[in-house]
Motif scaffolding. Structure first.
Motif, PDB file in Angstrom:
ATOM      1  N   TYR A 296      -2.869   1.549  11.745  1.00 45.33           N
ATOM      2  CA  TYR A 296      -3.193   2.515  10.697  1.00 45.33           C
ATOM      3  C   TYR A 296      -1.973   3.383  10.390  1.00 45.33           C
ATOM      4  CZ  TYR A 296      -5.041   6.606   8.322  1.00 45.33           C
ATOM      5  OH  TYR A 296      -5.232   7.628   7.429  1.00 45.33           O
ATOM      6  N   GLU A 297      -1.355   3.939  11.438  1.00 47.38           N
ATOM      7  CA  GLU A 297      -0.153   4.747  11.245  1.00 47.38           C
ATOM      8  C   GLU A 297       0.925   3.972  10.494  1.00 47.38           C
ATOM      9  OE1 GLU A 297      -0.321   7.474  15.329  1.00 47.38           O
ATOM     10  OE2 GLU A 297       0.930   5.677  15.238  1.00 47.38           O
ATOM     11  N   THR A 298       1.155   2.747  10.941  1.00 46.90           N
ATOM     12  CA  THR A 298       2.190   1.926  10.324  1.00 46.90           C
ATOM     13  C   THR A 298       1.896   1.684   8.854  1.00 46.90           C
ATOM     14  OG1 THR A 298       2.572   0.841  12.452  1.00 46.90           O
ATOM     15  CG2 THR A 298       3.441  -0.256  10.507  1.00 46.90           C
ATOM     16  N   SER A 299       0.653   1.419   8.542  1.00 49.76           N
ATOM     17  CA  SER A 299       0.264   1.149   7.160  1.00 49.76           C
ATOM     18  C   SER A 299       0.479   2.367   6.270  1.00 49.76           C
ATOM     19  CB  SER A 299      -1.203   0.708   7.100  1.00 49.76           C
ATOM     20  OG  SER A 299      -1.401  -0.491   7.811  1.00 49.76           O
ATOM     21  N   VAL A 300       0.111   3.544   6.761  1.00 50.63           N
ATOM     22  CA  VAL A 300       0.285   4.770   5.984  1.00 50.63           C
ATOM     23  C   VAL A 300       1.767   5.042   5.738  1.00 50.63           C
ATOM     24  CG1 VAL A 300      -0.024   7.281   5.988  1.00 50.63           C
ATOM     25  CG2 VAL A 300      -1.890   5.784   6.742  1.00 50.63           C
ATOM     26  N   HIS A 301       2.575   4.963   6.808  1.00 52.30           N
ATOM     27  CA  HIS A 301       4.004   5.219   6.662  1.00 52.30           C
ATOM     28  C   HIS A 301       4.653   4.215   5.698  1.00 52.30           C
ATOM     29  CE1 HIS A 301       4.007   8.386   9.549  1.00 52.30           C
ATOM     30  NE2 HIS A 301       3.793   7.614  10.604  1.00 52.30           N
ATOM     31  N   TYR A 302       4.303   2.956   5.872  1.00 49.99           N
ATOM     32  CA  TYR A 302       4.904   1.920   5.034  1.00 49.99           C
ATOM     33  C   TYR A 302       4.499   2.101   3.572  1.00 49.99           C
ATOM     34  CZ  TYR A 302       6.502  -2.737   3.619  1.00 49.99           C
ATOM     35  OH  TYR A 302       7.155  -3.785   2.995  1.00 49.99           O
ATOM     36  N   ALA A 303       3.240   2.422   3.347  1.00 45.54           N
ATOM     37  CA  ALA A 303       2.768   2.592   1.968  1.00 45.54           C
ATOM     38  C   ALA A 303       3.514   3.727   1.272  1.00 45.54           C
ATOM     39  CB  ALA A 303       1.268   2.867   1.963  1.00 45.54           C
ATOM     40  N   LYS A 304       3.888   4.744   2.012  1.00 49.49           N
ATOM     41  CA  LYS A 304       4.610   5.866   1.416  1.00 49.49           C
ATOM     42  C   LYS A 304       6.088   5.545   1.191  1.00 49.49           C
ATOM     43  CE  LYS A 304       1.665   9.562   3.283  1.00 49.49           C
ATOM     44  NZ  LYS A 304       1.647  10.777   4.153  1.00 49.49           N
ATOM     45  N   GLN A 305       6.648   4.683   2.016  1.00 54.10           N
ATOM     46  CA  GLN A 305       8.092   4.424   1.966  1.00 54.10           C
ATOM     47  C   GLN A 305       8.474   3.184   1.164  1.00 54.10           C
ATOM     48  OE1 GLN A 305       9.804   4.621   6.036  1.00 54.10           O
ATOM     49  NE2 GLN A 305       8.013   5.858   6.584  1.00 54.10           N
ATOM     50  N   ARG A 306       7.583   2.228   1.064  1.00 49.38           N
ATOM     51  CA  ARG A 306       7.876   0.969   0.380  1.00 49.38           C
ATOM     52  C   ARG A 306       7.666   1.128  -1.132  1.00 49.38           C
ATOM     53  NH1 ARG A 306      10.615  -3.916   0.575  1.00 49.38           N
ATOM     54  NH2 ARG A 306       9.362  -5.608  -0.351  1.00 49.38           N
ATOM     55  N   VAL A 307       8.705   0.877  -1.887  1.00 47.08           N
ATOM     56  CA  VAL A 307       8.641   1.002  -3.337  1.00 47.08           C
ATOM     57  C   VAL A 307       8.584  -0.381  -3.968  1.00 47.08           C
ATOM     58  CG1 VAL A 307       9.845   1.806  -5.414  1.00 47.08           C
ATOM     59  CG2 VAL A 307       9.848   3.203  -3.326  1.00 47.08           C
ATOM     60  N   GLN A 308       7.594  -0.597  -4.799  1.00 45.74           N
ATOM     61  CA  GLN A 308       7.450  -1.838  -5.561  1.00 45.74           C
ATOM     62  C   GLN A 308       6.984  -1.476  -6.971  1.00 45.74           C
ATOM     63  OE1 GLN A 308       7.669  -5.583  -3.950  1.00 45.74           O
ATOM     64  NE2 GLN A 308       9.204  -4.003  -3.508  1.00 45.74           N
TER      65      GLN A 308
END
Length: 408
Positions: A282-294
């Motif tokens: 869950y943590e990883t998903s939240v962080h990645y969703a905020k940092q990954r730009v597409q």
């Protein structure tokens, strides 16, 4: 933080170094808000250990399938190995503190949490609950400190879920016992000092014995080729006329009911480990969703991504609240076997679904060890299976619901 740029590379083709390990307060229901300062201290110490000592190295150990024995010793140094077992000279550790510790360790890595499951929940608990005064005096403290490693040998190559049918034998002799048989999937069974071996005595009942791993006839081979829990070694063990003295038998281990008592006590710990895996992805998903730009915006700006994160938080919250309530019941002596099974059944299948969701959300980056999810995605498969498969847990629960046993 970005990779270093050069004039010859277009800046837009450089990928950020994602920061995915930062803990997130995901306790929406306030399940952990009332925990004591003593319990919180165990949780915080385990979290600090993960962030400072596990995070920098665990992907390498996992990739190499190497057992981090130094980290096992550190767990003992930090008093994180006991799983709530009372050991003379150590402070009281509550069942909740043990659960929170397991959760935080599994949040870091499944193998690290499994070291505690083997050392504390199984080996240490067996000796504390079933051992003689001499056995407890000899083994409890060094096992709790991680100075020596213990193993718990119940499962056999031909008896996994059907462990009650084990065929390893312990024949009484004039000066002790002779043990013959095979065991499989025995954590620390090839790298430790002592193994709790479960075998059938002359009376046909399952009994427990403390067998030194350097005893003649104790032949352990580390299982290779695992795709899960790669940073802890499990062994296949051949017990070939292993002779032990009479005092090797644990006096409180005289039937499979005694074995089941140990397993029932550890089942909720496995559920806490599953919660740790769920928290990590869950943590990883939240962080990645905020940092990954597409498509010119962060993934977090997508409606479908927000919906998926909301689903994951809902799942996480349901497991948090369930395990807190079941742990309270256990602390009060009111937790039943089916209740423990429900905890493991719910937590592991929920964490498994969350790991799959997170793996997909990260796209191709989801298979890279450096991005955290891949290890948890693989490791939850072992948690899903060990100490009672989902099917076995369902049948235990179903028997409680209907009053009818579906076991053969």
């Amino acid at each position: 933080m970005l990779h270093a740029k050069t004039e010859s590379i277009a800046p837009g083709t450089l990928e950020p170094e994602y920061e995915l390990w930062e803990p997130i307060d995901a306790d929406v229901a306030g399940s952990f808000s009332g925990i004591s300062s003593e319990d919180r201290a165990y949780r915080d110490r385990a979290r600090a250990f993960v962030q400072q000592e596990v995070k920098p190295v665990i992907a390498g150990y996992w990739d190499r399938a190497e057992y981090p024995l130094n980290l096992a010793k550190r767990l003992g140094d930090l008093d994180l190995l006991r799983d709530g077992i009372d050991v003379p000279g150590f402070p009281k550790q509550s069942l909740l503190a043990a659960g929170l510790t397991t959760m935080e360790l599994a949040r870091g890595d499944g193998s690290i949490a499994t070291i505690v499951a083997v050392q504390g929940a199984l080996a240490l608990r067996s000796i504390a609950a079933c051992g003689s005064e001499e056995q407890r005096s000899r083994w409890l403290e060094p096992l709790a400190r991680g100075q020596e490693l213990g193993a718990f040998a119940l499962t056999e190559p031909t008896h996994g879920s059907d462990s009650v049918s084990l065929e390893t034998t312990a024949e009484t002799t004039s000066d002790g016992f002779v043990i013959n048989g095979h065991k499989k999937w025995i954590g620390s069974g090839s790298v430790g000092q002592i193994t709790v071996v479960w075998a059938r005595g002359d009376d046909g009942q399952v009994q427990g014995f403390l067998v030194p791993q350097d005893a003649p006839g104790y032949n352990a081979t580390t299982i290779e080729g695992k795709a899960s829990l790669r940073a802890i070694w499990q062994a296949e063990i051949e017990l070939d006329n292993v002779r032990v003295a009479a005092d090797a038998k644990m006096p409180g281990a005289n039937s499979f009911k005694d074995t089941s008592r140990i397993l029932r006590a550890t089942r909720l710990g496995v559920a806490w480990a599953a919660l740790g895996h769920a928290t990590a992805v869950y943590e990883t998903s939240v962080h990645y969703a905020k940092q990954r730009v597409q498509f010119g915006r962060p993934l977090a700006a997508s409606q479908i991504v927000q919906a998926r994160l909301a689903e994951m938080l809902s799942q996480l919250t349901s497991v948090q609240t369930l395990l807190m309530q079941l742990t309270r019941a256990e602390d009060a002596g009111e937790l039943t076997g089916p209740g423990a099974s429900l905890g493991k059944y719910t937590a592991t299948r929920t964490a498994r679904a969350m790991c799959a969701n997170a793996r997909d959300l990260l796209g191709g980056n989801g298979i890279l060890l450096e991005n955290r999810v891949a290890r948890h995605f693989a490791d939850i498969e072992s948690i899903h299976t060990y100490e009672g498969t989902e099917t076995v847990q369902a049948l235990i629960i179903g028997r409680e619901i209907t009053g009818v046993s579906a076991f053969v």
